[in-house]
Design a protein around this motif. Structure first.
Motif, PDB file in Angstrom:
ATOM      1  N   ALA A 108      46.930 -39.676  34.873  1.00 13.98           N
ATOM      2  CA  ALA A 108      46.585 -40.832  34.031  1.00 13.98           C
ATOM      3  C   ALA A 108      45.130 -41.173  34.300  1.00 13.98           C
ATOM      4  CB  ALA A 108      47.484 -42.015  34.358  1.00 13.98           C
ATOM      5  N   ASP A 109      44.302 -40.864  33.330  1.00 16.92           N
ATOM      6  CA  ASP A 109      42.860 -40.976  33.494  1.00 16.92           C
ATOM      7  C   ASP A 109      42.382 -42.234  32.771  1.00 16.92           C
ATOM      8  OD1 ASP A 109      40.099 -40.599  33.397  1.00 16.92           O
ATOM      9  OD2 ASP A 109      40.333 -38.417  33.426  1.00 16.92           O
ATOM     10  N   PRO A 110      41.622 -43.113  33.455  1.00 19.60           N
ATOM     11  CA  PRO A 110      41.166 -44.329  32.764  1.00 19.60           C
ATOM     12  C   PRO A 110      40.222 -44.006  31.609  1.00 19.60           C
ATOM     13  CG  PRO A 110      40.126 -44.120  34.913  1.00 19.60           C
ATOM     14  CD  PRO A 110      41.196 -43.083  34.853  1.00 19.60           C
ATOM     15  N   LEU A 111      39.661 -42.827  31.616  1.00 23.07           N
ATOM     16  CA  LEU A 111      38.773 -42.461  30.510  1.00 23.07           C
ATOM     17  C   LEU A 111      39.482 -41.584  29.470  1.00 23.07           C
ATOM     18  CD1 LEU A 111      35.416 -41.792  32.363  1.00 23.07           C
ATOM     19  CD2 LEU A 111      36.113 -43.811  31.108  1.00 23.07           C
ATOM     20  N   ALA A 112      40.799 -41.455  29.584  1.00 21.13           N
ATOM     21  CA  ALA A 112      41.536 -40.660  28.595  1.00 21.13           C
ATOM     22  C   ALA A 112      41.373 -41.279  27.218  1.00 21.13           C
ATOM     23  CB  ALA A 112      43.015 -40.606  28.965  1.00 21.13           C
ATOM     24  N   GLY A 113      41.478 -40.443  26.210  1.00 24.65           N
ATOM     25  CA  GLY A 113      41.413 -40.951  24.842  1.00 24.65           C
ATOM     26  C   GLY A 113      40.046 -41.462  24.463  1.00 24.65           C
ATOM     27  N   TRP A 114      39.034 -40.977  25.126  1.00 25.89           N
ATOM     28  CA  TRP A 114      37.674 -41.413  24.821  1.00 25.89           C
ATOM     29  C   TRP A 114      37.309 -40.982  23.408  1.00 25.89           C
ATOM     30  CZ3 TRP A 114      34.756 -44.707  27.373  1.00 25.89           C
ATOM     31  CH2 TRP A 114      33.392 -44.770  27.094  1.00 25.89           C
ATOM     32  N   MET A 115      36.995 -41.918  22.549  1.00 26.96           N
ATOM     33  CA  MET A 115      36.560 -41.627  21.179  1.00 26.96           C
ATOM     34  C   MET A 115      37.641 -41.029  20.270  1.00 26.96           C
ATOM     35  SD  MET A 115      33.293 -42.459  20.920  1.00 26.96           S
ATOM     36  CE  MET A 115      32.304 -41.434  19.862  1.00 26.96           C
ATOM     37  N   VAL A 116      38.896 -41.039  20.677  1.00 28.49           N
ATOM     38  CA  VAL A 116      39.910 -40.465  19.783  1.00 28.49           C
ATOM     39  C   VAL A 116      40.030 -41.262  18.494  1.00 28.49           C
ATOM     40  CG1 VAL A 116      41.356 -39.320  21.492  1.00 28.49           C
ATOM     41  CG2 VAL A 116      41.780 -41.708  20.936  1.00 28.49           C
ATOM     42  N   GLU A 117      39.618 -42.534  18.539  1.00 28.60           N
ATOM     43  CA  GLU A 117      39.728 -43.332  17.314  1.00 28.60           C
ATOM     44  C   GLU A 117      38.903 -42.719  16.185  1.00 28.60           C
ATOM     45  OE1 GLU A 117      38.908 -44.603  20.232  1.00 28.60           O
ATOM     46  OE2 GLU A 117      36.753 -44.921  20.149  1.00 28.60           O
ATOM     47  N   THR A 118      37.784 -42.100  16.522  1.00 29.29           N
ATOM     48  CA  THR A 118      36.978 -41.510  15.447  1.00 29.29           C
ATOM     49  C   THR A 118      37.724 -40.341  14.803  1.00 29.29           C
ATOM     50  OG1 THR A 118      35.859 -40.113  17.042  1.00 29.29           O
ATOM     51  CG2 THR A 118      34.751 -42.149  16.440  1.00 29.29           C
ATOM     52  N   ASP A 119      38.380 -39.530  15.619  1.00 26.74           N
ATOM     53  CA  ASP A 119      39.162 -38.420  15.059  1.00 26.74           C
ATOM     54  C   ASP A 119      40.284 -38.946  14.175  1.00 26.74           C
ATOM     55  OD1 ASP A 119      37.626 -36.638  16.397  1.00 26.74           O
ATOM     56  OD2 ASP A 119      39.026 -36.361  18.068  1.00 26.74           O
ATOM     57  N   ALA A 120      40.965 -39.973  14.677  1.00 24.94           N
ATOM     58  CA  ALA A 120      42.101 -40.508  13.922  1.00 24.94           C
ATOM     59  C   ALA A 120      41.619 -41.090  12.594  1.00 24.94           C
ATOM     60  CB  ALA A 120      42.827 -41.567  14.745  1.00 24.94           C
ATOM     61  N   ILE A 121      40.545 -41.851  12.642  1.00 24.77           N
ATOM     62  CA  ILE A 121      40.048 -42.465  11.406  1.00 24.77           C
ATOM     63  C   ILE A 121      39.609 -41.376  10.427  1.00 24.77           C
ATOM     64  CG2 ILE A 121      38.240 -43.923  10.414  1.00 24.77           C
ATOM     65  CD1 ILE A 121      38.355 -45.527  13.084  1.00 24.77           C
ATOM     66  N   ALA A 122      38.901 -40.380  10.949  1.00 24.65           N
ATOM     67  CA  ALA A 122      38.452 -39.285  10.077  1.00 24.65           C
ATOM     68  C   ALA A 122      39.647 -38.610   9.418  1.00 24.65           C
ATOM     69  CB  ALA A 122      37.644 -38.269  10.877  1.00 24.65           C
ATOM     70  N   ALA A 123      40.674 -38.317  10.204  1.00 30.49           N
ATOM     71  CA  ALA A 123      41.845 -37.625   9.649  1.00 30.49           C
ATOM     72  C   ALA A 123      42.532 -38.487   8.597  1.00 30.49           C
ATOM     73  CB  ALA A 123      42.824 -37.272  10.768  1.00 30.49           C
ATOM     74  N   VAL A 124      42.668 -39.771   8.875  1.00 31.27           N
ATOM     75  CA  VAL A 124      43.369 -40.664   7.957  1.00 31.27           C
ATOM     76  C   VAL A 124      42.626 -40.763   6.625  1.00 31.27           C
ATOM     77  CG1 VAL A 124      43.953 -43.079   7.567  1.00 31.27           C
ATOM     78  CG2 VAL A 124      44.572 -41.981   9.715  1.00 31.27           C
ATOM     79  N   VAL A 125      41.318 -40.933   6.715  1.00 30.06           N
ATOM     80  CA  VAL A 125      40.537 -41.078   5.488  1.00 30.06           C
ATOM     81  C   VAL A 125      40.502 -39.754   4.726  1.00 30.06           C
ATOM     82  CG1 VAL A 125      38.254 -41.603   4.570  1.00 30.06           C
ATOM     83  CG2 VAL A 125      39.189 -42.958   6.439  1.00 30.06           C
ATOM     84  N   LEU A 126      40.339 -38.670   5.477  1.00 24.42           N
ATOM     85  CA  LEU A 126      40.355 -37.344   4.884  1.00 24.42           C
ATOM     86  C   LEU A 126      41.680 -37.109   4.151  1.00 24.42           C
ATOM     87  CD1 LEU A 126      38.206 -35.217   5.111  1.00 24.42           C
ATOM     88  CD2 LEU A 126      39.413 -34.228   7.039  1.00 24.42           C
ATOM     89  N   GLY A 127      42.744 -37.660   4.683  1.00 27.31           N
ATOM     90  CA  GLY A 127      44.073 -37.460   4.116  1.00 27.31           C
ATOM     91  C   GLY A 127      44.330 -38.267   2.859  1.00 27.31           C
ATOM     92  N   GLY A 128      43.350 -39.071   2.452  1.00 27.34           N
ATOM     93  CA  GLY A 128      43.508 -39.778   1.190  1.00 27.34           C
ATOM     94  C   GLY A 128      43.873 -41.242   1.320  1.00 27.34           C
ATOM     95  N   THR A 129      43.866 -41.760   2.526  1.00 24.14           N
ATOM     96  CA  THR A 129      44.090 -43.186   2.703  1.00 24.14           C
ATOM     97  C   THR A 129      42.770 -43.899   2.440  1.00 24.14           C
ATOM     98  OG1 THR A 129      45.838 -42.827   4.316  1.00 24.14           O
ATOM     99  CG2 THR A 129      44.769 -44.974   4.348  1.00 24.14           C
ATOM    100  N   SER A 130      42.852 -44.979   1.668  1.00 21.81           N
ATOM    101  CA  SER A 130      41.620 -45.632   1.250  1.00 21.81           C
ATOM    102  C   SER A 130      41.126 -46.597   2.315  1.00 21.81           C
ATOM    103  CB  SER A 130      41.871 -46.354  -0.071  1.00 21.81           C
ATOM    104  OG  SER A 130      40.987 -47.419  -0.197  1.00 21.81           O
ATOM    105  N   LEU A 131      39.852 -46.452   2.678  1.00 26.79           N
ATOM    106  CA  LEU A 131      39.270 -47.333   3.703  1.00 26.79           C
ATOM    107  C   LEU A 131      39.257 -48.781   3.240  1.00 26.79           C
ATOM    108  CD1 LEU A 131      36.153 -45.848   5.506  1.00 26.79           C
ATOM    109  CD2 LEU A 131      38.174 -46.859   6.511  1.00 26.79           C
ATOM    110  N   SER A 132      39.286 -48.987   1.922  1.00 30.50           N
ATOM    111  CA  SER A 132      39.289 -50.369   1.450  1.00 30.50           C
ATOM    112  C   SER A 132      40.722 -50.874   1.289  1.00 30.50           C
ATOM    113  CB  SER A 132      38.524 -50.469   0.142  1.00 30.50           C
ATOM    114  OG  SER A 132      38.950 -49.468  -0.725  1.00 30.50           O
ATOM    115  N   GLY A 133      41.686 -50.048   1.634  1.00 34.32           N
ATOM    116  CA  GLY A 133      43.070 -50.506   1.643  1.00 34.32           C
ATOM    117  C   GLY A 133      43.803 -50.275   0.337  1.00 34.32           C
TER     118      GLY A 133
END
Ligand SMILES: Nc1ncnc2c1ncn2[C@@H]1O[C@H](COP(=O)(O)OP(=O)(O)OP(=O)(O)O)[C@@H](O)[C@H]1O
Ligand SMILES: [Mg+2]
Lengths: 361, 255, 317
Positions: C233-258
């Motif tokens: 269990a690393d305190p620095l785990a998941g560093w910047m994963v939010e950018t990957d997740a957001i990129a994948a979600v938007v790429l997948g056709g989910t609208s950033l404006s909702g």
């Protein structure tokens, strides 16, 4: 044969290079690469030994100076390395009877934050300040300010970018640097020796660096490549693991997929090396592939003891504090150090010698 | 005047509401009787929309009292208002543009199967059938609301308001975005609803509509209801005078 | 033409990219086309998929959650502490997951009830959770867990391992939640027109808050898998994963404006990014090029979607 290769690793390990004359980094690298044959290998107390070594390198030692106030600026405390280093400074300061304040920026890539912290320190009348810059550039303007105020600056770890410092007129009173290339070199050399000891020639190996473009990671990568080439290994891939365990895990899985006969992976830090070890265990290839890292994290120690990780190059953050404080006193006492370069010591820790390093900090 | 003896379905007393420095309501009073069609008229910014939004629970008033079927409320929330039988067709922001027509009509009241799954097929079928009954023309039930014309959107909004019945239906300028034919259809619809026994509040700037549909007219000016008159007793011209405040005397005569 | 007009343009585009990449990589690398390698890709993508599932809901509601990487690390650490303290594995896992979920509850409450901006609020919690993780561990990883726990990260059930199964199950559940339940309907309505939903008598703030709880729950589950897989269990785990997740979600056709969200698209996008990583490593292409290719694919897909959307608008408006 096997024992010898082991020794060479160790040796290199214990190098603290004091180069008289023009202390160029290059010389240092060359120096250690092959011919360091120290038989005075640390047997039981590696820690005390390095302590002795670093002090002897700093001779003539400065007089005691009670009540001196010294500031230290780290990149961050969110890394166990710097936490240990901080402890090293504080313990050393207590034993030397001086005052030390250790501060840091927020994260290891918050270059501006570190500069702000540094500039704040400049306003607090320290007799000298020791800096560990995140990059060769980010603290230069602060150093210029320190020069104007007449506060001597000791630079540890990363060196300032020569050209940029010259242009800005930033002057450093003394350097104590890490030789990152050496750290990679030592690990890769060890992997090669192990492979050869097992009868392998021109075996397939890979290198995992840190964040693409990061100074330490690239140094270690270059050192590792150099060592592998010297040993005639076949480097099949050089990848960036972003210092991230999960990334390194994935890279290792993919590497082993592409190269089922891979024999060694040299990683730019332990976190990544440990990720690689997990991946190899899952793939059932741990016994075939030698893995080394850098940092000698507590976790790496356990992994070495469990005969999983094969090697870890340890810097001595704790000792370095004492060295730097001593260096600062030398500066304050106007010793002539213009012709010397000081390097922080490193050690290669392997499955065989790990028990000697139990109290390593 | 037998009507007046009946208890009003809804009555509002001294309702006040400010948006920052704008006083949208400065003590408005209103009464609506069961089954009647009441028109509210007034210039732009008179506070009509604000008033009916307090009735539908979308806005909470600063002070005053809302009495519905004999019970007093300081304020309502949209759920309460709906449960009390008040359905509203708003002037703005009525539909979710990126969702289809059926989803919009059933918004907040989706039928479910096995307590979890929204019954899409049932929604589509019922919505289509209902729109046909109301004579509201839309291209296809699966189309997103954002792709409809202004008039079609209004039609869907109306369908939603009356789909689940209630006792009081509020229309805030329902024909504003509509062509002649669609307007006529909507007015017809409102008339039929009145005949069916719903109480209706109709906000409109069109005197012709007002006189055609409503028995009584409440006139708003600067956040107050300044007069309530019977359409039988006055001419459109008189009402216009009340709206602009040109004839304060007229108000005295008719109230 | 038909594809260009389809509602599922993004997803079809991603499927095409996936196929083309698959064919190209099969020719370029002899190691690519094997069951083993596909299994690797799935395994490596599983955590990304789990994270993306939570993010789809938040983004489809018109919000964003930047704290998932930190929540991942924080949950993992709480779990690790619990196990080190000798708690039973299920208890430790439950504790760690709840700890992460509480962070989602806090950000959800602030965003929905106090109407704080989601970007800034979750940025704040990103720091809070990371800070907690670092403080609690004194910035050193906690490691060495029982085998039963490690099973969650690398154990196999039949031919596939647990992370893949968990990701698959979460993807299926997310698909049902978003497309078939009131909760999903209201998520999209929140992103499309929150006021309309409120006027329809729905307690919008409760639904909005629940989305951040869900997103944090996904991050916490991802944290569990990460810790179990890496045995650390690393305190620095998941560093910047939010950018990957957001990129994948938007790429997948989910609208950033909702207002629009696609589970399938997000899963496909994760696979595209995962396959790209995998392929480039197999071909021993250096790191800099990987970043370049990854960025290019994201930009190409976004441009294609945007151009198509513009065309559609012209048709209707
Ligand atoms: N949400 C709001 N925030 C600030 N001011 C508002 C808000 N809603 C209404 N107002 C103000 O309150 C006053 C009354 O507005 P309201 O919408 O009730 O008028 P109206 O009689 O419906 O006008 P119209 O005939 O143009 O629809 C106006 O001055 C308006 O600017
Ligand atoms: Mg209005």
């Amino acid at each position: 044969m096997k024992k010898k290769s082991l020794l060479v690793g160790l040796l290199v390990a214990l190098s603290l290079f004091v180069l008289m004359g023009c202390g160029e980094k290059k010389d240092a690298a060359d120096n250690k690469s092959g011919d360091v044959e120290a038989e005075d290998v640390v047997k039981n107390d590696a820690y005390t030994d390095l302590d002795r070594k670093i002090l002897s390198a700093l001779e003539p030692l400065p007089d005691k100076m009670e009540g001196v106030k010294i500031g230290v600026v780290f990149p961050t405390f969110s890394n166990p390395f710097y936490v240990a280093a901080k402890q090293g400074y504080e313990d050393a300061a207590a034993s030397m009877g001086i005052k030390v304040d250790v501060v840091a920026g927020a994260t290891e890539d918050d270059v501006e934050g570190q500069l702000n912290v540094f500039k704040t320190m400049l306003g607090k009348d320290y007799d000298a300040i020791i800096i560990v810059p995140i990059t060769g550039m980010n603290l230069i303007s602060g150093v210029v300010e320190a020069n104007q105020k007449g506060i001597p600056i000791i630079c540890s770890g990363t060196t300032l970018d020569k050209d940029a410092a010259a242009e800005a007129g930033a002057k450093i009173a003394a350097h104590m640097t890490y030789n990152f290339e050496e750290q990679g070199y030592v690990g890769a050399k060890y992997i090669s020796k192990k492979i050869k000891a097992a009868g392998g020639e021109k075996a397939k190996v890979a290198v995992i660096e840190g964040l693409a473009g990061a100074f330490q990671g690239e140094g270690r990568r270059d050192g590792a490549i150099k060592a592998f080439k010297e040993e005639g290994m076949n480097i099949v891939s050089v990848q960036a693991g972003d210092w991230d365990r999960q990334k390194a895990y994935n890279i290792a899985t993919n590497l082993i997929q592409a190269n089922p006969d891979l024999k060694g992976i040299c990683c730019a830090n332990d976190t990544m090396a440990l990720g690689v070890v997990e991946a190899l265990k899952v793939a059932g290839k741990k016994d075939q592939v030698y893995v080394t890292g850098v940092d000698f994290l507590d976790e790496a120690r356990q992994s070495l003891k469990a005969k999983e990780l094969d090697g870890s190059v340890a810097m001595a953050p704790y000792i370095t504090g004492k060295g730097n404080l001593t260096l600062a006193l030398k500066v304050l006492q106007k010793h002539d150090i213009s012709k010397q370069s000081y390097y922080s010591p490193i050690a290669l820790i392997t499955q065989e010698n790990v028990n000697d390093y139990d109290d390593w900090k | 005047m037998g009507e007046k003896k009946k208890q009003p379905f809804l009555s509002v007393k001294d309702l006040k509401k400010s948006f920052g420095r704008v006083e949208a309501l400065r003590g408005a009073d209103l009464e609506v009787y069961p089954g009647e069609t009441l028109a509210i008229v007034g210039d732009n910014g008179a506070g009509k929309t604000t008033l009916i939004k307090t009735l539908s629970g979308v806005i909470s008033p600063d002070s005053g009292e809302i009495m519905i079927e004999g019970r007093a409320y300081q304020e309502l929330n949209p759920r309460q208002a709906l449960d009390l039988g008040i359905s509203t067709v708003y002037q703005d922001l009525s539909l979710v543009n990126c969702r289809d027509i059926a989803t919009n009509i059933f918004l907040g009241r989706e039928p479910v199967r096995h307590k979890i799954f929204v019954d899409k097929r049932k929604m589509a079928a019922e919505a289509e059938e209902f729109l046909r009954q109301l004579d509201i023309k839309i291209p296809e039930i699966g189309v997103e609301a954002g792709q409809l014309s202004g008039g079609q959107r209004q039609g869907v909004a109306i369908a939603r308001a009356i789909k689940f019945g209630g006792k009081l239906l509020i229309f805030d300028e329902p024909t504003a975005a509509m062509g002649v034919q669609e307007s006529a259809a909507v007015l017809n619809l409102i008339r039929k609803l009145g005949q069916k026994g719903y109480a209706v509040i109709l906000i409109s700037h069109n005197m012709y509509e007002v006189f055609q549909l409503a028995k009584r007219v409440s006139v708003m000016r600067q956040g107050k209801v300044v007069a309530t008159v019977s359409t039988g007793d006055v001419t459109p011209h008189d009402v216009v005078a009340l709206i602009t405040g040109a004839g304060e005397i007229a108000a005295d005569i008719f109230s | 033409m038909k594809i260009a007009r389809s509602k599922h343009f993004s997803q079809i585009l991603l499927l095409l990219i996936l196929l083309i990449m698959g064919v190209v990589l099969s020719f370029l690398s002899p190691y690519f086309l094997s069951w083993n390698n596909f299994y690797n890709i799935l395994d490596q993508t599983s955590v990304d998929i789990i994270l993306a599932m939570g993010m789809v809901f938040v983004i489809a509601s018109g919000g964003i959650d930047l704290s998932i990487g930190s929540v991942l690390a924080y949950s993992g650490i709480m779990m690790a502490f619990a196990m080190k303290a000798g708690m039973a594995i299920p208890v430790a896992v439950a504790l760690g997951i709840s700890a992460g979920t509480v962070i989602g509850l806090c950000s959800g409450f602030l965003i929905s009830c106090l109407r704080l901006n989601p970007l800034v609020t979750t940025l704040g919690f990103m720091s809070v959770a990371r800070g907690l993780a670092l403080i609690l561990t004194k910035s050193s990883p906690i490691f060495g867990f029982p085998n039963a726990f490690k099973f969650l990260g690398s154990g196999r059930v039949g031919p596939v391992n647990v992370p893949i199964l968990v990701a698959l199950a979460i993807a299926v559940i997310s698909f049902i939640l978003l497309n078939k339940t009131k909760w999903g309907y209201y998520t999209l309505a929140l992103g499309g027109n929150e006021e309309a939903l409120r006027r329809a008598g729905v307690a919008t703030h409760r639904y909005r808050a629940s989305l951040y709880v869900f997103c944090a729950l996904m991050a916490a589950i991802a944290g569990m898998i990460t810790v179990a897989r890496l045995n650390s269990a690393d305190p620095l785990a998941g560093w910047m994963v939010e950018t990957d997740a957001i990129a994948a979600v938007v790429l997948g056709g989910t609208s950033l404006s909702g207002g629009r969200g696609s589970i399938l698209g997000a899963v496909l996008a994760c696979l595209v990014l995962g396959m790209l990583d995998n392929g480039l490593i197999l071909m021993a292409i250096p790191a800099y090029y990987q970043k370049l290719f990854c960025g290019l694919i994201i930009i190409i897909a976004l441009v294609a979607t945007e151009l198509r959307n513009r065309k559609e608008h012209r048709n209707f408006v």
